[in-house]
Structures are given as C-alpha cells and as structure tokens.
Design an enzyme around this catalytic site. Structure first.
Site, PDB file in Angstrom:
ATOM      1  CE  LYS A  41      -0.778  -0.474   5.169  1.00  0.00           C
ATOM      2  NZ  LYS A  41      -0.933  -0.972   5.955  1.00  0.00           N
ATOM      3  CE1 TYR A 261      13.015  31.979   8.105  1.00  0.00           C
ATOM      4  CE2 TYR A 261      13.324  29.694   7.718  1.00  0.00           C
ATOM      5  CZ  TYR A 261      12.627  30.998   7.371  1.00  0.00           C
ATOM      6  OH  TYR A 261      12.867  30.817   5.715  1.00  0.00           O
TER       7      TYR A 261
HETATM    8  C1  LIG Z   1      -0.389  -2.067   6.817  1.00  0.00           C
HETATM    9  C2  LIG Z   1      -0.950  -3.601   6.840  1.00  0.00           C
HETATM   10  C3  LIG Z   1      -0.321  -5.182   6.946  1.00  0.00           C
HETATM   11  C4  LIG Z   1       1.185  -4.546   6.998  1.00  0.00           C
HETATM   12  O1  LIG Z   1       1.802  -4.644   8.611  1.00  0.00           O
HETATM   13  P1  LIG Z   1       3.507  -3.610   8.592  1.00  0.00           P
HETATM   14  O2  LIG Z   1       3.134  -3.213  10.080  1.00  0.00           O
HETATM   15  O3  LIG Z   1       3.882  -2.692   8.135  1.00  0.00           O
HETATM   16  O4  LIG Z   1       3.692  -5.268   8.876  1.00  0.00           O
HETATM   17  C5  LIG Z   1      -0.763  -5.993   7.125  1.00  0.00           C
HETATM   18  N1  LIG Z   1      -2.058  -5.654   6.922  1.00  0.00           N
HETATM   19  C6  LIG Z   1      -2.959  -4.597   6.847  1.00  0.00           C
HETATM   20  C7  LIG Z   1      -4.141  -5.137   7.278  1.00  0.00           C
HETATM   21  C8  LIG Z   1      -2.487  -3.966   6.791  1.00  0.00           C
HETATM   22  O5  LIG Z   1      -3.343  -2.198   6.957  1.00  0.00           O
END
Ligand SMILES: *Cc1c(COP(=O)(O)O)cnc(C)c1O
Length: 378
Positions: A41, A261
C-alpha cells in the site's frame, strides 16, 4: 523524474531491491510453511510499487495487499499474475474497477458483502473476495455481531467466493501485550467457521514475534522495507533505504553566532557548518530539528552522517534546508563528501523517526517527490 531533474535534485532516496527481496525471504523462512504475501500500500510504503512489486514477485511473492483500488491498479501494472487484495473495502462506484483489473476486495461489513453479491449477480459468476473480521482493533472489519449473523445465516454469502478470511493485530509490535493472545483466540473461533478458507492474521511484527500467528498467509509490510517492526529490534531484517541530502555549502562560523530561523541555536564554539538541501518539503520532518521546536523537550534532535561520522543538526529544519555541525569531520573526508546521510547504514530509520516523534512507517511514506529515486539490484 527526468535525468536533468535527477542531476538537480538535492535529495536522493536509494532503494535496495536486493535487500527488500532478502527481507521477504527472511520473513518467508520464519512463516512455518505459510504463504508470505506483501503489503505494498501507499506505493510500497513510498518506495515505488513499479520497482518493488516485480522485485518481490521475482523473490517468490504471489499475493499483494494495497489500501486503495487506485493503488492496486498501479500494482497490477507491475504484476500481471499476482493476487491483489484491496484493504479499503468496496464502494459501489469502485466495483467495475475491481472486475476490470482483477482486484479482490477485502470486505469489511455486511453492507459491502451485499454490494459484492450484487456485482456478482450482474457478472453472472461467483466473485472472489476476502472477509475481514475485527478481533479487537475497532477499525475496519466485520464486527462480532455481524460475524454471528454470517455463521447462523450462511445464505448471506450466496453468490460470492471468500478466498481469504483475515484480521489485523493491534499490538503485534509488543509481543507480550495481552491483546495478541485475545485476538488470536477470537480469530481461531472465526477460522473454525470457515475450515476451507485460507486465513491471514500476521503483519511484519506478527511474523517476527510469533510463528503461531502466521496461519495460511502473512502480510508483512514495514519489515520488507527495512523498518523495525518489533520494539525489541530488527531481528533478521536488513536496512533497505538510504536517504541523503546534497551539501550545498560549507561555512565557517564563530562562537556566539546563531543558526537558522528563530535563532534558536547559539554556537558554543567556532564551528564548521554544512548546509544541506533537505527540509520538511522533502519529508525531512521539522520536528526532528536540533533545537527550538517543542519536541526538544522530550528528546534530542536527529543526526546526519558523512562517512560514518555522526553530525548533530543545528537549529531548525526549514522547508528546503538543514544545517549540520561538521566541525569534527576530518578535512579530507569533508572535501570528498557530496551528500549527507539522513537515513541509512549509520543513521537508522527508527532512530531518525524517534527523533521526529514518529515511526519508520510515517517517515518512509512521507519522503517527498523531489527526491531522486535510485534503485539497486532487482
Ligand atoms: C499495513 C498493513 C499490513 C502490514 O503491516 P506492517 O506492520 O507494515 O507489516 C498488514 N495488514 C494490514 C491490514 C495492513 O493495513
């Protein structure tokens, strides 16, 4: 990004596809015969699905998880044959895209199940889907009351073909948390209702912490990309990402002068300062500044590195620039240096993330589009 853009870029993100493939194999070796999938994702956690997905497929990965249908369509371009699940669920407007690109929706409610049944009726065939059950996260997923209805009224699943049941762990990074066992027990009960259907529970931390969580299919994300999934350490996972900023100028400054800054940093000695071309517009978080931001009451600022020499950040990180103290870097090393490492083999992703008050996941997914992307291996 064109070649000219790359020449002019002042940040560089190097992604080691060999390390990502190696991390996938390491997780696969821990999964006790379960299939090892991959969470890709958010454009493979910001690293570029177009490159990462083929590298994972070449390592043996056959199942991928995207969050949104649009992301999954991009992943489809990178793998013609991979199984693609879409975590965000199903809205009526997205159904056509699922069919057209061969995407499998992860259904999160009875309402979504009904929508998918309507799509299946129209298509004239049972359509594959995953069923996501909430077992203790109170986020997405079919909740306990709805699950009970599914068990007592099997007709609710007519016309669709669940190929996966899944749930998601809330506390897998803390293996001793009581919720892990609780969620596993609840999920096991659900599995008994679907003896024929493959089951998936573990993210990266789940795989690394407890082989019993692997079930039939795992869904690691962060560990593939070299992030630290368990609070206790990296385990067999290798870093896969280097993020660097180009040195734009080296300045000699006097004790008592201020930097950046808000003039929040007053130099305590005559200093050499490297001005580097990375700032919060590149995803180098202002909260990681060396002084003068609210965060500094809880931890010290982030560090950079040149040739293994660690460099404190001076003053505030600004939009495009960050200043580092290079006074202690040997002359020849500094002369040869073009880039300052912000994240890599000297500065661990997790250490930088901690200094910014966040986690490696957020760091990776926020690295800006201005960075030149360089891929190694694959
Ligand atoms: C993002 C996600 C994962 C992967 O999780 P990690 O902690 O990055 O290994 C797995 N299952 C779902 C439903 C997720 O949303």
């Amino acid at each position: 990004m064109t070649d000219t853009d790359a020449l002019l870029a002042t940040t560089r993100l190097t992604i080691d596809l060999g390390a990502i493939a190696g991390n996938w194999r390491a997780l696969d070796a821990l999964a006790h015969g379960a299939e090892t999938g991959a969470a890709v994702k958010a454009n493979a956690y910001g690293l570029g699905a177009a490159k990462v997905v083929p590298a994972l497929a070449a390592a043996g990965c056959k199942t991928f998880f995207a969050a949104l249908p649009g992301e999954a369509i991009e992943v489809r371009k990178a793998t013609k044959t991979g199984r693609l699940f879409v975590l965000a669920g199903l809205g009526p407007a997205t159904a056509d895209a699922y069919l057209k690109h061969g995407l499998i929706p992860v259904l999160n409610s009875l309402g979504e199940i009904e929508t998918w049944q309507q799509v299946a009726t129209k298509a004239g065939r049972p359509l594959p889907c995953a069923l996501h059950f909430d077992t203790g996260m109170s986020r997405l997923g079919i909740e306990a009351g709805e699950a009970k209805r599914i068990f007592t009224e099997p007709g609710l699943l007519d016309g669709i073909d669940p190929v996966l049941i899944m749930s998601h762990l809330a506390c897998a990074d803390m293996p001793s948390h009581r919720l892990n066992g609780e969620q596993k027990r609840r999920f096991d009960t659900i599995r008994m209702m679907f003896p024929e259907v493959a089951a998936s529970l573990a993210n990266s931390a789940g795989v690394l912490a407890d082989a019993g969580m692997a079930c039939d299919l795992t869904r690691p994300g962060i560990a593939l990309y070299g992030g630290q999934a368990l609070s206790s350490g990296m385990g067999p996972i290798a870093p896969a990402v280097t993020f660097e900023a180009r040195i734009l100028q080296i300045r000699n400054t006097k004790k008592g002068e201020t930097v950046g800054y808000g003039a929040t940093k007053t130099l305590e000695r005559d200093s050499r300062i490297a001005v580097a071309g990375a700032g919060y517009a590149d995803g180098y978080f202002r909260a990681a500044s060396g002084s003068g931001v609210a965060m500094r009451q809880v931890c010290t600022g982030a560090k950079g590195a040149i040739g293994g020499h660690v460099l404190p950040i001076l003053g505030r990180i600004s939009m495009d620039l960050t200043t580092f103290d290079v006074t202690d870097v040997p002359e020849q090393v500094l002369e040869a240096a073009e880039w300052i490492e912000l994240i890599g083999h000297t500065i661990a992703l997790e250490d930088y993330a901690n200094a910014a008050g966040t986690i490696g996941y957020e760091v990776l997914t926020r690295i800006g589009p201005r960075a030149e992307r360089v891929y190694l291996g694959g």
